[in-house]
Design an enzyme around this catalytic site. Structure first.
Site, PDB file in Angstrom:
ATOM      1  N   ARG A  25       0.844  -1.196   0.000  1.00  0.00           N
ATOM      2  CA  ARG A  25       0.000   0.000   0.000  1.00  0.00           C
ATOM      3  C   ARG A  25       0.879   1.245   0.000  1.00  0.00           C
ATOM      4  O   ARG A  25       1.761   1.370   0.842  1.00  0.00           O
ATOM      5  CB  ARG A  25      -0.916   0.019   1.225  1.00  0.00           C
ATOM      6  CG  ARG A  25      -1.864  -1.155   1.217  1.00  0.00           C
ATOM      7  CD  ARG A  25      -2.834  -1.136   2.370  1.00  0.00           C
ATOM      8  NE  ARG A  25      -3.558  -2.397   2.384  1.00  0.00           N
ATOM      9  CZ  ARG A  25      -4.451  -2.752   3.297  1.00  0.00           C
ATOM     10  NH1 ARG A  25      -4.736  -1.929   4.278  1.00  0.00           N
ATOM     11  NH2 ARG A  25      -5.058  -3.914   3.231  1.00  0.00           N
ATOM     12  N   SER A 124      -7.870  -1.115   0.943  1.00  0.00           N
ATOM     13  CA  SER A 124      -8.812  -1.450   2.002  1.00  0.00           C
ATOM     14  C   SER A 124      -9.448  -0.244   2.685  1.00  0.00           C
ATOM     15  O   SER A 124     -10.171   0.503   2.058  1.00  0.00           O
ATOM     16  CB  SER A 124      -8.098  -2.340   3.011  1.00  0.00           C
ATOM     17  OG  SER A 124      -9.030  -3.000   3.794  1.00  0.00           O
ATOM     18  N   HIS A 125      -9.135  -0.024   3.967  1.00  0.00           N
ATOM     19  CA  HIS A 125      -9.785   1.046   4.722  1.00  0.00           C
ATOM     20  C   HIS A 125      -9.041   2.370   4.575  1.00  0.00           C
ATOM     21  O   HIS A 125      -9.450   3.361   5.155  1.00  0.00           O
ATOM     22  CB  HIS A 125      -9.845   0.668   6.199  1.00  0.00           C
ATOM     23  CG  HIS A 125      -8.485   0.382   6.762  1.00  0.00           C
ATOM     24  ND1 HIS A 125      -7.811  -0.773   6.465  1.00  0.00           N
ATOM     25  CD2 HIS A 125      -7.670   1.099   7.544  1.00  0.00           C
ATOM     26  CE1 HIS A 125      -6.622  -0.740   7.069  1.00  0.00           C
ATOM     27  NE2 HIS A 125      -6.511   0.381   7.726  1.00  0.00           N
ATOM     28  N   ASP A 300     -15.814  -1.432   5.038  1.00  0.00           N
ATOM     29  CA  ASP A 300     -14.675  -0.620   4.594  1.00  0.00           C
ATOM     30  C   ASP A 300     -14.628  -0.600   3.066  1.00  0.00           C
ATOM     31  O   ASP A 300     -15.501  -1.159   2.397  1.00  0.00           O
ATOM     32  CB  ASP A 300     -13.363  -1.112   5.209  1.00  0.00           C
ATOM     33  CG  ASP A 300     -12.910  -2.444   4.658  1.00  0.00           C
ATOM     34  OD1 ASP A 300     -13.762  -3.211   4.176  1.00  0.00           O
ATOM     35  OD2 ASP A 300     -11.688  -2.730   4.705  1.00  0.00           O
ATOM     36  N   ASP A 302     -12.993  -2.146   0.702  1.00  0.00           N
ATOM     37  CA  ASP A 302     -13.038  -3.394  -0.068  1.00  0.00           C
ATOM     38  C   ASP A 302     -14.027  -4.402   0.513  1.00  0.00           C
ATOM     39  O   ASP A 302     -14.035  -5.568   0.110  1.00  0.00           O
ATOM     40  CB  ASP A 302     -11.638  -4.004  -0.201  1.00  0.00           C
ATOM     41  CG  ASP A 302     -11.025  -4.381   1.129  1.00  0.00           C
ATOM     42  OD1 ASP A 302     -11.367  -3.758   2.152  1.00  0.00           O
ATOM     43  OD2 ASP A 302     -10.205  -5.325   1.170  1.00  0.00           O
ATOM     44  N   ASP A 304     -14.336  -6.091   3.239  1.00  0.00           N
ATOM     45  CA  ASP A 304     -14.021  -7.261   4.062  1.00  0.00           C
ATOM     46  C   ASP A 304     -14.215  -6.959   5.557  1.00  0.00           C
ATOM     47  O   ASP A 304     -14.274  -7.862   6.374  1.00  0.00           O
ATOM     48  CB  ASP A 304     -12.614  -7.821   3.782  1.00  0.00           C
ATOM     49  CG  ASP A 304     -11.509  -6.804   3.952  1.00  0.00           C
ATOM     50  OD1 ASP A 304     -11.805  -5.605   4.192  1.00  0.00           O
ATOM     51  OD2 ASP A 304     -10.329  -7.196   3.839  1.00  0.00           O
ATOM     52  N   ARG A 305     -14.338  -5.679   5.910  1.00  0.00           N
ATOM     53  CA  ARG A 305     -14.572  -5.342   7.315  1.00  0.00           C
ATOM     54  C   ARG A 305     -16.044  -5.045   7.571  1.00  0.00           C
ATOM     55  O   ARG A 305     -16.773  -4.686   6.651  1.00  0.00           O
ATOM     56  CB  ARG A 305     -13.782  -4.090   7.708  1.00  0.00           C
ATOM     57  CG  ARG A 305     -12.296  -4.285   7.653  1.00  0.00           C
ATOM     58  CD  ARG A 305     -11.604  -3.080   8.230  1.00  0.00           C
ATOM     59  NE  ARG A 305     -10.170  -3.286   8.165  1.00  0.00           N
ATOM     60  CZ  ARG A 305      -9.300  -2.641   8.927  1.00  0.00           C
ATOM     61  NH1 ARG A 305      -9.732  -1.729   9.786  1.00  0.00           N
ATOM     62  NH2 ARG A 305      -8.021  -2.880   8.815  1.00  0.00           N
ATOM     63  N   THR A 368      -1.670 -10.959  13.779  1.00  0.00           N
ATOM     64  CA  THR A 368      -2.566 -10.064  13.050  1.00  0.00           C
ATOM     65  C   THR A 368      -2.450 -10.279  11.542  1.00  0.00           C
ATOM     66  O   THR A 368      -1.350 -10.395  11.006  1.00  0.00           O
ATOM     67  CB  THR A 368      -2.198  -8.607  13.403  1.00  0.00           C
ATOM     68  OG1 THR A 368      -2.466  -8.421  14.788  1.00  0.00           O
ATOM     69  CG2 THR A 368      -2.997  -7.618  12.592  1.00  0.00           C
ATOM     70  N   GLU A 387     -10.955 -10.764  13.930  1.00  0.00           N
ATOM     71  CA  GLU A 387      -9.939  -9.841  14.403  1.00  0.00           C
ATOM     72  C   GLU A 387     -10.654  -8.649  15.041  1.00  0.00           C
ATOM     73  O   GLU A 387     -11.751  -8.276  14.614  1.00  0.00           O
ATOM     74  CB  GLU A 387      -9.086  -9.329  13.247  1.00  0.00           C
ATOM     75  CG  GLU A 387      -8.252 -10.401  12.578  1.00  0.00           C
ATOM     76  CD  GLU A 387      -7.226  -9.781  11.632  1.00  0.00           C
ATOM     77  OE1 GLU A 387      -6.065  -9.657  12.039  1.00  0.00           O
ATOM     78  OE2 GLU A 387      -7.598  -9.420  10.510  1.00  0.00           O
ATOM     79  N   SER A 389     -10.046  -5.754  14.613  1.00  0.00           N
ATOM     80  CA  SER A 389     -10.057  -4.642  13.659  1.00  0.00           C
ATOM     81  C   SER A 389     -11.261  -4.717  12.715  1.00  0.00           C
ATOM     82  O   SER A 389     -11.129  -4.435  11.533  1.00  0.00           O
ATOM     83  CB  SER A 389      -8.764  -4.658  12.854  1.00  0.00           C
ATOM     84  OG  SER A 389      -8.597  -5.935  12.253  1.00  0.00           O
ATOM     85  N   LYS A 400     -11.657 -12.248   5.276  1.00  0.00           N
ATOM     86  CA  LYS A 400     -12.734 -11.791   6.138  1.00  0.00           C
ATOM     87  C   LYS A 400     -13.842 -11.240   5.244  1.00  0.00           C
ATOM     88  O   LYS A 400     -13.586 -10.904   4.090  1.00  0.00           O
ATOM     89  CB  LYS A 400     -12.237 -10.777   7.148  1.00  0.00           C
ATOM     90  CG  LYS A 400     -11.511  -9.565   6.591  1.00  0.00           C
ATOM     91  CD  LYS A 400     -10.932  -8.757   7.745  1.00  0.00           C
ATOM     92  CE  LYS A 400     -10.264  -7.484   7.278  1.00  0.00           C
ATOM     93  NZ  LYS A 400      -8.834  -7.700   6.944  1.00  0.00           N
TER      94      LYS A 400
HETATM   95  C1  VG1 Z   1      -4.830  -3.883  10.070  1.00  0.00           C
HETATM   96  C2  VG1 Z   1      -5.544  -4.663  11.152  1.00  0.00           C
HETATM   97  C3  VG1 Z   1      -5.493  -6.142  10.856  1.00  0.00           C
HETATM   98  C4  VG1 Z   1      -6.065  -6.403   9.457  1.00  0.00           C
HETATM   99  C5  VG1 Z   1      -5.333  -5.564   8.436  1.00  0.00           C
HETATM  100  C6  VG1 Z   1      -5.903  -5.698   7.049  1.00  0.00           C
HETATM  101  O1  VG1 Z   1      -3.474  -4.243  10.061  1.00  0.00           O
HETATM  102  O2  VG1 Z   1      -4.973  -4.397  12.423  1.00  0.00           O
HETATM  103  O3  VG1 Z   1      -6.203  -6.838  11.852  1.00  0.00           O
HETATM  104  O4  VG1 Z   1      -5.947  -7.768   9.131  1.00  0.00           O
HETATM  105  O5  VG1 Z   1      -5.402  -4.191   8.799  1.00  0.00           O
HETATM  106  O6  VG1 Z   1      -7.248  -5.329   7.003  1.00  0.00           O
HETATM  107  P1  VG1 Z   1      -2.337  -3.342  10.748  1.00  0.00           P
HETATM  108  O7  VG1 Z   1      -1.044  -4.043  10.439  1.00  0.00           O
HETATM  109  O8  VG1 Z   1      -2.473  -1.978  10.164  1.00  0.00           O
HETATM  110  O9  VG1 Z   1      -2.665  -3.327  12.203  1.00  0.00           O
HETATM  111  V1  VG1 Z   1      -7.831  -4.562   5.625  1.00  0.00           V
HETATM  112  O10 VG1 Z   1      -9.505  -4.488   5.713  1.00  0.00           O
HETATM  113  O11 VG1 Z   1      -6.986  -3.160   5.649  1.00  0.00           O
HETATM  114  O12 VG1 Z   1      -7.311  -5.555   4.396  1.00  0.00           O
HETATM  115 CO    CO Z   2     -10.474  -4.157   4.017  1.00  0.00          CO
END
Ligand code: VG1
Ligand code: CO
Length: 583
Positions: A25, A124-125, A300, A302, A304-305, A368, A387, A389, A400
């Site tokens: 990213r 993602s988010h 979010d 994409d 998945d959240r 994670t 998770e 998150s 997810k």
């Molecule tokens: C974060 C979350 C983690 C999740 C990841 C991807 O990672 O803490 O639980 O699996 O995002 O989610 P990090 O390393 O920033 O804590 V997503 O929806 O951004 O693919």
């Molecule tokens: Co996501």
């Protein structure tokens, strides 16, 4: 038939192409640099076994964020030149991350072809737009994110790359129109198929849940609903599933038109960024004009959240997965024969552990990132996982799944209310959560995120906390100097995980301080940011006594929060007196 030629292009390594928690990213402008995307894509092809490239069928799609359309054309041309046989693209380049996983696992082409991998284009988010983030990750034949062995290889390849292959004269494909386009190159045929983004996924959801019972819930005069896609790709599924299949009113969909820049917002479904939904659900600072809906949820970018809300009530993701696991066998047909096991990421609260113990289920704690659940699911050891998150899911796919989580909650509501559909008072989301706490106890939980802090300061904070761990008496002396009313730390370490299936070891997965009563402080650096560093601090405390499970969580956790901030010298190392986001 359109003929194309192959070109070999010289290139040289570009720094910093290490995939994080979930893919690579970076800011869009970084991806737009000459050869930046090309290097990463070629490095991915070179990291895969050759039969997963030559002659293979691959999926390319994503959440539709800015730069996706350009990236799709580049990847298609590079796939053609690398000997890929067929590319599948969701209409307009849109597929949610869970839908990509579903397409890899379930979709069969007209000639019987199956996909063996996917490039998912999403950050993602993270926000999108010309000045925001883009991202790319690779998923494998099981539908799950590439394991570390592959992402490490991709990264190693980016550091030595000298050439890439591209079919420059392949015309751009029209991703807006469903259909197949055939091309012919020096090594044979190459096809691009654009298909409906939702149908495979909708079919899978209908095979998992009892849609008829959820329809009854929606038809009940006392049930009201609201779903916020935050202008992410979930919008492409929400209308089909909630409105067309289940009978929700169209006005219950908020921000369900996917946009390249997510309407300028931050497509992260939490109490800070899902502002409109939070207001509507009566959780904002001021009261909403209308009576809040009974159920609210957000996704979010994409999809998945998920965030699950009741009327004026927030369900923590850690509680959500525990409650889904506790009710799945009764409420969801897919799980009617029971669960194979459950799993959570390390920082996620132990609410799921208590359910696992009660139901005598296999239980796993992984680092994670969703990639760690894949092996457990492939080996038949785990049915439901989550998770903290805002990620929840099951072994129906290997990602997810935000909409799955909403359907799981709607199924539980439908099950608990099956005798209340004629206007009787409904069992609410809040009732279900409070009942759960009464049975299993409550894990008070909060997460503090310090976004975009100085990377050097963040590193120093982490090393400081690791050094401290060498002497527990010293740690306890400091802690009791901060607050005399917290118990002793009985164990402190950096979390390390040995995968029980392939025995691979992942080290440095977060710093833990474990207290005598099961309370925990966890510190991690985010692996999904694109700039600076993000420190995540997770704070948890277990309350078994059902008369004490109704406190405000920030109040209940205040002593531990104070200990965490002072122990870590958060302000000293980061210059921040408050976190960016509190969940
Ligand atoms: C974060 C979350 C983690 C999740 C990841 C991807 O990672 O803490 O639980 O699996 O995002 O989610 P990090 O390393 O920033 O804590 V997503 O929806 O951004 O693919
Ligand atoms: Co996501």
């Amino acid at each position: 038939m359109v003929l194309f030629e192959l070109s070999r292009k010289e290139t040289s390594p570009i720094d910093g192409q290490k995939p994080g928690t979930s893919g690579l990213r970076k800011k869009v402008v970084v991806f737009q640099q000459p050869n930046y995307l090309h290097n990463f894509v070629q490095s991915t092809f070179n990291a895969l076994p050759s039969d997963k490239v030559k002659g293979a069928t691959l999926v390319v799609s994503g959440d539709g964020r800015y730069f996706s359309k350009d990236a799709i054309q580049i990847i298609v041309k590079m796939a053609a030149a690398n000997g890929v046989r067929r590319i599948w693209i969701g209409q307009n380049g849109l597929l949610s991350t869970p839908a990509v996983s579903c397409v890899i696992r379930e979709r069969v082409g007209a000639d019987g072809s199956k996909a063996t991998g996917a490039f998912i284009l999403t950050a993602s988010h993270n926000p999108g737009g010309p000045h925001e983030d883009f991202g790319i990750k690779y998923n494998m034949e099981n539908g799950g994110p590439a394991p570390e062995a592959i992402t490490d290889k991709i990264y190693a390849n980016t550091k030595t790359i000298t050439e890439y292959f591209i079919a420059e004269n392949l015309p751009d494909v029209d991703v807006s129109t469903i259909g197949v386009t055939n091309f012919s190159g020096p090594e044979g045929s190459f096809d691009v198929e654009v298909f409906d983004s939702a149908s495979d996924y909708v079919k899978l959801m209908k095979s998992i849940f009892d849609f008829a019972s959820i329809q009854e819930l929606f038809a009940s005069p006392n049930f009201t609903f609201c779903y916020d896609a935050l202008h992410g790709v979930a919008g492409a599924y929400a209308k089909r599933i909630f409105v067309e299949e289940l009978g929700a009113n169209e006005i219950s969909l908020l921000n369900c038109v996917p946009k390249e820049d997510f309407g300028g917002g931050h497509p992260d479904p939490n109490l800070t960024y899902a502002k409109e939904l939070v207001m509507r659900m009566g959780l904002g600072k001021s009261n909403p004009q209308d009576e809040p809906p009974e159920f609210g949820a957000a996704a979010d970018g994409d999809a998945d959240r998920n965030m699950i809300l009741g009327k004026r009530f927030f369900v923590t993701p850690s509680d959500s997965v525990a409650i889904i696991a506790a009710n799945a066998a009764q409420a969801i047909p897919y799980f009617s024969t029971g669960l194979k096991g459950v799993a959570r990421s390390m920082p996620t609260s132990a609410a799921l552990d208590v359910v696992a113990k009660n139901l005598n289920l296999k239980f796993f704690e992984v680092p994670t990132g969703w990639k760690f659940f894949g092996n457990l699911m492939d080996a038949g050891l785990c049915s439901i996982c989550g998770e903290e998150s805002f990620g929840t899911g099951s072994d129906h796919i290997r990602e997810k799944d935000g909409i799955w989580a909403v359907l799981a909650w709607l199924s539980i509501l439908a099950y608990k209310n099956k005798d209340n559909f004629n206007g009787e008072k409904l069992v609410t989301v809040e009732d279900i959560v409070r009942q759960h706490w009464a049975t299993y106890g409550r894990h008070y939980y909060t997460r503090y995120d310090y976004e975009n802090v100085d990377a050097a300061g963040a590193k120093e904070l982490m090393s400081y906390l690791i050094n401290l761990q060498s002497s527990l008496p010293e740690v306890n002396k400091i802690i009791h100097g901060i607050r005399s009313d917290v118990l002793d730390v009985v164990h402190a370490d950096e979390f390390e995980y040995k995968d029980p299936v392939d025995e691979s070891v992942s080290k440095h997965q977060g710093i833990r301080y474990l207290f005598a009563d099961g309370s925990r402080l966890v510190f991690r650096l985010s692996g999904t940011g694109s700039e600076g560093a993000t420190i995540r601090l997770y704070i948890e405390q277990y309350e078994k006594d059902s008369s004490k499970t109704s406190k405000d969580s920030q109040e209940a956790l205040a002593p531990l929060v104070q200990v965490a901030l002072k122990l870590s010298k958060m302000e000293e190392f980061t210059g921040r007196s408050a976190p960016t986001v509190i969940t």
